[in-house]
Design an enzyme around this catalytic site. Structure first.
Site, PDB file in Angstrom:
ATOM      1  N   ARG A   1      -9.433   1.431   8.675  1.00  0.00           N
ATOM      2  CA  ARG A   1      -9.064   0.046   8.998  1.00  0.00           C
ATOM      3  C   ARG A   1     -10.172  -0.665   9.755  1.00  0.00           C
ATOM      4  O   ARG A   1     -10.027  -1.844  10.071  1.00  0.00           O
ATOM      5  CB  ARG A   1      -7.809   0.052   9.871  1.00  0.00           C
ATOM      6  CG  ARG A   1      -6.517  -0.304   9.124  1.00  0.00           C
ATOM      7  CD  ARG A   1      -5.400  -0.238  10.148  1.00  0.00           C
ATOM      8  NE  ARG A   1      -4.213  -0.942   9.789  1.00  0.00           N
ATOM      9  CZ  ARG A   1      -3.153  -0.399   9.211  1.00  0.00           C
ATOM     10  NH1 ARG A   1      -3.164   0.853   8.836  1.00  0.00           N
ATOM     11  NH2 ARG A   1      -2.081  -1.131   8.990  1.00  0.00           N
TER      12      ARG A   1
ATOM     13  N   ARG B   1      11.116  -1.933  10.514  1.00  0.00           N
ATOM     14  CA  ARG B   1      10.110  -1.339  11.394  1.00  0.00           C
ATOM     15  C   ARG B   1       9.950  -2.174  12.656  1.00  0.00           C
ATOM     16  O   ARG B   1      10.029  -3.407  12.611  1.00  0.00           O
ATOM     17  CB  ARG B   1       8.774  -1.265  10.649  1.00  0.00           C
ATOM     18  CG  ARG B   1       8.714  -0.066   9.755  1.00  0.00           C
ATOM     19  CD  ARG B   1       7.518  -0.077   8.881  1.00  0.00           C
ATOM     20  NE  ARG B   1       6.298  -0.534   9.536  1.00  0.00           N
ATOM     21  CZ  ARG B   1       5.111  -0.490   8.967  1.00  0.00           C
ATOM     22  NH1 ARG B   1       4.986   0.010   7.752  1.00  0.00           N
ATOM     23  NH2 ARG B   1       4.041  -0.928   9.586  1.00  0.00           N
TER      24      ARG B   1
ATOM     25  N   ARG C   1      -0.622  -8.888  13.372  1.00  0.00           N
ATOM     26  CA  ARG C   1      -1.193  -7.850  12.497  1.00  0.00           C
ATOM     27  C   ARG C   1      -2.102  -8.476  11.433  1.00  0.00           C
ATOM     28  O   ARG C   1      -3.123  -7.923  11.061  1.00  0.00           O
ATOM     29  CB  ARG C   1      -0.074  -7.040  11.836  1.00  0.00           C
ATOM     30  CG  ARG C   1       0.643  -6.139  12.830  1.00  0.00           C
ATOM     31  CD  ARG C   1       1.887  -5.532  12.219  1.00  0.00           C
ATOM     32  NE  ARG C   1       1.576  -4.520  11.234  1.00  0.00           N
ATOM     33  CZ  ARG C   1       2.399  -4.139  10.262  1.00  0.00           C
ATOM     34  NH1 ARG C   1       3.580  -4.698  10.147  1.00  0.00           N
ATOM     35  NH2 ARG C   1       2.048  -3.219   9.419  1.00  0.00           N
TER      36      ARG C   1
ATOM     37  N   LYS D   1       0.824  -1.218   0.000  1.00  0.00           N
ATOM     38  CA  LYS D   1       0.000   0.000   0.000  1.00  0.00           C
ATOM     39  C   LYS D   1       0.856   1.265   0.000  1.00  0.00           C
ATOM     40  O   LYS D   1       0.578   2.198  -0.734  1.00  0.00           O
ATOM     41  CB  LYS D   1      -0.925   0.034   1.234  1.00  0.00           C
ATOM     42  CG  LYS D   1      -1.934  -1.087   1.299  1.00  0.00           C
ATOM     43  CD  LYS D   1      -2.932  -0.866   2.435  1.00  0.00           C
ATOM     44  CE  LYS D   1      -2.310  -0.838   3.817  1.00  0.00           C
ATOM     45  NZ  LYS D   1      -1.723  -2.123   4.250  1.00  0.00           N
TER      46      LYS D   1
ATOM     47  N   ARG E   1      11.893  -7.086   4.441  1.00  0.00           N
ATOM     48  CA  ARG E   1      11.504  -5.689   4.229  1.00  0.00           C
ATOM     49  C   ARG E   1      12.289  -4.723   5.108  1.00  0.00           C
ATOM     50  O   ARG E   1      12.497  -4.965   6.280  1.00  0.00           O
ATOM     51  CB  ARG E   1      10.008  -5.552   4.531  1.00  0.00           C
ATOM     52  CG  ARG E   1       9.503  -4.134   4.581  1.00  0.00           C
ATOM     53  CD  ARG E   1       8.032  -4.089   4.360  1.00  0.00           C
ATOM     54  NE  ARG E   1       7.289  -3.840   5.582  1.00  0.00           N
ATOM     55  CZ  ARG E   1       6.026  -3.450   5.600  1.00  0.00           C
ATOM     56  NH1 ARG E   1       5.351  -3.285   4.456  1.00  0.00           N
ATOM     57  NH2 ARG E   1       5.408  -3.256   6.724  1.00  0.00           N
TER      58      ARG E   1
HETATM   59  P1  AMP Z   1       0.801   0.761   8.678  1.00  0.00           P
HETATM   60  O1  AMP Z   1       2.056   1.520   8.466  1.00  0.00           O
HETATM   61  O2  AMP Z   1      -0.364   1.301   7.897  1.00  0.00           O
HETATM   62  O3  AMP Z   1       0.979  -0.724   8.512  1.00  0.00           O
HETATM   63  O4  AMP Z   1       0.388   0.983  10.219  1.00  0.00           O
HETATM   64  C1  AMP Z   1       1.236   0.581  11.261  1.00  0.00           C
HETATM   65  C2  AMP Z   1       0.443   0.470  12.557  1.00  0.00           C
HETATM   66  O5  AMP Z   1      -0.131   1.741  12.892  1.00  0.00           O
HETATM   67  C3  AMP Z   1      -0.757  -0.485  12.506  1.00  0.00           C
HETATM   68  O6  AMP Z   1      -0.376  -1.828  12.741  1.00  0.00           O
HETATM   69  C4  AMP Z   1      -1.622   0.083  13.612  1.00  0.00           C
HETATM   70  O7  AMP Z   1      -1.141  -0.260  14.884  1.00  0.00           O
HETATM   71  C5  AMP Z   1      -1.418   1.575  13.451  1.00  0.00           C
HETATM   72  N1  AMP Z   1      -2.412   2.153  12.505  1.00  0.00           N
HETATM   73  C6  AMP Z   1      -2.163   2.700  11.277  1.00  0.00           C
HETATM   74  N2  AMP Z   1      -3.298   3.114  10.709  1.00  0.00           N
HETATM   75  C7  AMP Z   1      -4.296   2.820  11.577  1.00  0.00           C
HETATM   76  C8  AMP Z   1      -5.703   2.960  11.547  1.00  0.00           C
HETATM   77  N3  AMP Z   1      -6.328   3.499  10.472  1.00  0.00           N
HETATM   78  N4  AMP Z   1      -6.409   2.550  12.617  1.00  0.00           N
HETATM   79  C9  AMP Z   1      -5.804   2.015  13.701  1.00  0.00           C
HETATM   80  N5  AMP Z   1      -4.489   1.818  13.789  1.00  0.00           N
HETATM   81  C10 AMP Z   1      -3.725   2.222  12.734  1.00  0.00           C
END
Ligand code: AMP
Length: 226
Positions: free
Chosen positions: A91, A162, A173, A16, A129
């Site tokens: 989400r 990360r 996740r 994404k 990654r």
């Molecule tokens: P990402 O970089 O989008 O994979 O997000 C990393 C982490 O941030 C996720 O595993 C969640 O813990 C948190 N996070 C990101 N976006 C959201 C969202 N829209 N709602 C809730 N938690 C989020």
């Protein structure tokens, strides 16, 4: 004229972030990544960052109210006036409903592109990654060993893994994705706003499919492409 809210949807490590950057550059609209905003808050040790950190590190979701407030504030800035891309939001169904209610003047044309990748491929991807802490570019090395000592090919910064990319956190996740996020597919299909592309291909090919899907959904890009 209504502005396009393009949601790039999919499981963690589906691509994404990479696709959001490519599509954002092609359409010349900003990319709003809730994950990036939250990671910055964690780095800066703000109140939000402290609260977000424990959810992120355990592989869970940050509470809806916090993320909704971030997104609402961010989307009101002038750079979003012509449209924007959302990476990692919504989400949950709650967040999807919030997004619509926060802009219920009909000003927002929401369209969703799902990037589909099988779980076993996602788990393998995560092992290889790394990302650039400065410009955010994500690198997939395929095999974990080759990522040692790598630097960003855009800005030369040493790449990092990360905190939430460890194997155990990734499994968590994915569980959270299937339980809380995947139901959004039905939600958006019901609205007729959802299309899916195969994400298990080279990034350029996935990108072409996304741009085609967006064209098909929006009819014309002129609302956002300048
Ligand atoms: P990402 O970089 O989008 O994979 O997000 C990393 C982490 O941030 C996720 O595993 C969640 O813990 C948190 N996070 C990101 N976006 C959201 C969202 N829209 N709602 C809730 N938690 C989020």
């Amino acid at each position: 004229m209504s502005r396009l809210a393009l949601i790039l949807f999919g499981p963690p490590a589906a691509g994404k972030g990479t696709q959001a950057r490519m599509v954002g550059a092609a359409l010349r609209v900003p990319v709003i990544s809730t994950g990036d905003i939250l990671r910055e808050a964690v780095r800066n040790e703000t109140e939000l960052g402290k609260e977000a950190r424990r959810h992120m590190e355990s592989g869970g979701l940050v509470p809806d109210e916090l993320v909704d407030a971030i997104v609402k504030e961010r989307l009101q800035r002038t750079d979003c006036a012509q449209g924007f891309i959302l990476d990692g939001y919504p989400r949950t169904v709650h967040q999807a409903v919030f997004l619509e209610s926060a802009f219920k003047d009909g000003d927002l044309k929401i369209r969703v592109v799902g990037i589909s990748v099988a779980d076993d491929v996602l788990i393998r991807r995560i092992a290889g990654r790394k990302s650039c802490p400065k410009c955010g570019k994500v690198f997939n090395f395929g095999d974990a060993a080759r990522k040692d000592g790598a630097v960003c090919d855009e800005c030369g910064t040493a790449l990092v893994s990360r905190a939430d990319d460890s194997a155990e956190v990734m499994v968590q996740r994915l569980k959270v994705y299937h339980r809380q996020t995947r139901p959004l597919v039905d939600y958006y299909q019901g609205r007729g706003w959802y299309v899916e592309v195969d994400g298990d291909r080279p990034a350029d090919e996935v990108n072409q499919s996304i741009l085609k899907a967006v064209q098909g959904q929006v009819g014309t890009m002129s609302a956002v492409a300048r």
